[in-house]
Design a protein around this motif. Structure first.
Motif: not given
Length: 475
Positions: A93-121
């Motif tokens: 999740e930390v690495r994904n947050a880092q990816f999102d951080f740098f992605f938004k620098k490349r694409h400033p008009n795309i905001e990302i809302k991230r959701e995370s849930s356990p596999f079994d749910q």
């Protein structure tokens, strides 16, 4: 997105039949990090995301060193928000947050809302949302879910977007592992990871026994013979020739039966074949290896070991498992290990190519932005940034293997297997697959305990699984 009663029922079936054994896909995700993370909940700084495992400065340096791909799909002219739902652990999740951080620098008009849930749910949660007419824009998808979701018009084909992305290079992804995500010539998902199964072996135990290591020439006959020779000792000191005993699972056919011209179910998942003569012979040989030769651990022995895999503790000579195990083995120092091809049978050599995927939902209001995100996340640079152990893009394999400490020869082996004979054939993927496994597995375990003969076990499996297969018609 409007749904009729039949489609809502189909989604309910999909949620109810999420495969328990498929949690291995989540395990693969959980083992991607190069270092452990401290226990406890993490607070991720949105302005400087990082952790002990993934320092921000190193992530920034790596991001800047990569060439990020382009697409002819235009960025939005004004601010849009896409929701991305995945199943991850604290490390990824930390690495994904880092990816999102740098992605938004490349694409400033795309905001990302991230959701995370356990596999079994995960599946139940989002299929409930689908029945209510709402879903995230980008969704994690296990290979065994996809066909049912395609049938219920939950997913958006991505072929049009690939056509608008000359740099996409679909040939960089092994075609043998894309069948889970295809229907009627259209592609609905792109893999987040992909790996075959391999034969792993303990070099120290083979050296001690004076037996040559397994190699590409091996057959299953050789495996059975060697497993008996490698078995020694008793109690806590016992060494098993092979572990664990094959049991009923989604890829039973692809690993253990198809080399002998046999299957658990037919290719259409509409007929039980495990009680036919060729399958009976194979299952009987494994049962003999357990009951007569005691060369694989029994259920009782595994319980005494508290379900710890004897191979990982140096108490088994051989193991067949997914290539994602390489990361865990590379981190341990208890014994030297090696990996080679799955053994051959009379009908050839087979291994499954499996992986999870990202999909775009049909209900997304921002499909262009969703594609831009998916394209970068699943690009060669995206895999290299996230340092996925088993990247679907073959161009990322060497860099990632080096980053996480996987031996060069093992990475080369995995790429060779994926290019040569790994396949999606024989892996259960239709809606009834969990119920099929849950119905058959305890019957086979009774045979493993000696409470029922192999013939009676396979006949009972056929009798009880056959009516379950009617649920696959919903797809």
């Amino acid at each position: 997105m409007e749904m009729n009663r039949r489609r809502m029922l189909a989604l309910a079936v999909a949620a109810a039949t999420a495969p328990v054994l498929s949690a291995c896909a989540d395990t693969r995700q959980q083992k991607q990090a190069a270092a452990p993370v401290k226990s406890g909940a993490q607070l991720i700084d949105p302005n400087r995301p990082g952790s002990d495992a993934w320092p921000f400065e190193a992530a920034e340096q790596l991001n800047n060193s990569l060439t990020w791909p382009k697409t002819n799909v235009a960025d939005p002219a004004s601010k849009v928000t896409i929701t991305v739902a995945m199943t991850t652990d604290a490390v990824t999740e930390v690495r994904n947050a880092q990816f999102d951080f740098f992605f938004k620098k490349r694409h400033p008009n795309i905001e990302i809302k991230r959701e995370s849930s356990p596999f079994d749910q995960f599946l139940t949660k989002y299929m409930t949302q689908a029945a209510g007419g709402t879903l995230p824009d980008v969704l994690y998808n296990h290979y065994s879910w996809t066909q049912n979701l395609i049938s219920n018009q939950v997913l958006q084909p991505v072929d049009e977007y690939i056509a608008k992305t000359p740099e996409f290079d679909l040939d960089d992804i092994p075609q043998s592992g894309l069948g889970y995500f295809k229907r009627d010539g259209k592609l609905y998902g792109l893999p987040t990871d992909m790996a075959p199964k391999l034969l792993f072996y303990n070099k120290d135990l083979f050296d001690k026994a004076g037996i040559d290591y397994p190699d590409e020439s091996w057959t299953f006959d050789k495996l059975f013979e060697t497993a008996k020779k490698m078995t020694s000792g008793s109690g806590a000191e016992k060494i098993y020739g092979f572990s664990p005993m094959p049991t009923i699972g989604p890829d039973l056919s692809a690993v253990f039966l198809m080399p002998f011209g046999a299957r658990f179910l037919d290719a259409a998942e509409s007929k039980v074949m495990i009680n036919e003569p060729k399958a009976r012979e194979v299952m009987g040989r494994w049962l003999d290896l357990l009951v007569k030769d005691k060369a694989v651990p029994s259920l009782a022995e595994l319980q005494l070991l508290e379900k710890v895999d004897p191979f990982k503790t140096g108490h088994a000579a051989m193991l067949i498992n997914g290539a994602w195990l390489m990361l865990e083995l590379s981190k341990q120092t208890a014994f030297k290990w090696g990996a080679t091809h799955i053994p051959k049978g009379p009908d050839g050599r087979f291994t499954p190519a499996v992986g999870s995927a990202l999909v775009m939902t049909a209900s997304s209001k921002n499909k262009d932005a969703a594609w831009i995100y998916m394209h970068e996340f699943l690009s060669s640079s995206g895999y290299k940034f996230r340092q996925i152990t088993a990247p679907a893009r073959q161009s990322a394999w060497d860099a990632n293997a080096k980053a996480v400490g996987i031996p060069d020869e093992t990475a080369k082996l995995v790429k060779e297997v994926l290019a040569d004979y790994a396949s999606d054939d024989g892996v259960l993927r239709l809606p009834a697959n969990k119920k099929v496994v849950d119905t058959a597995k305890p019957i086979w375990e009774r045979a493993m305990l000696g409470k029922i003969s192999v013939d009676d076990a396979l006949k009972e499996i056929a009798d009880k699984v056959t009516p379950v297969l009617a649920e696959n018609k919903i797809a």
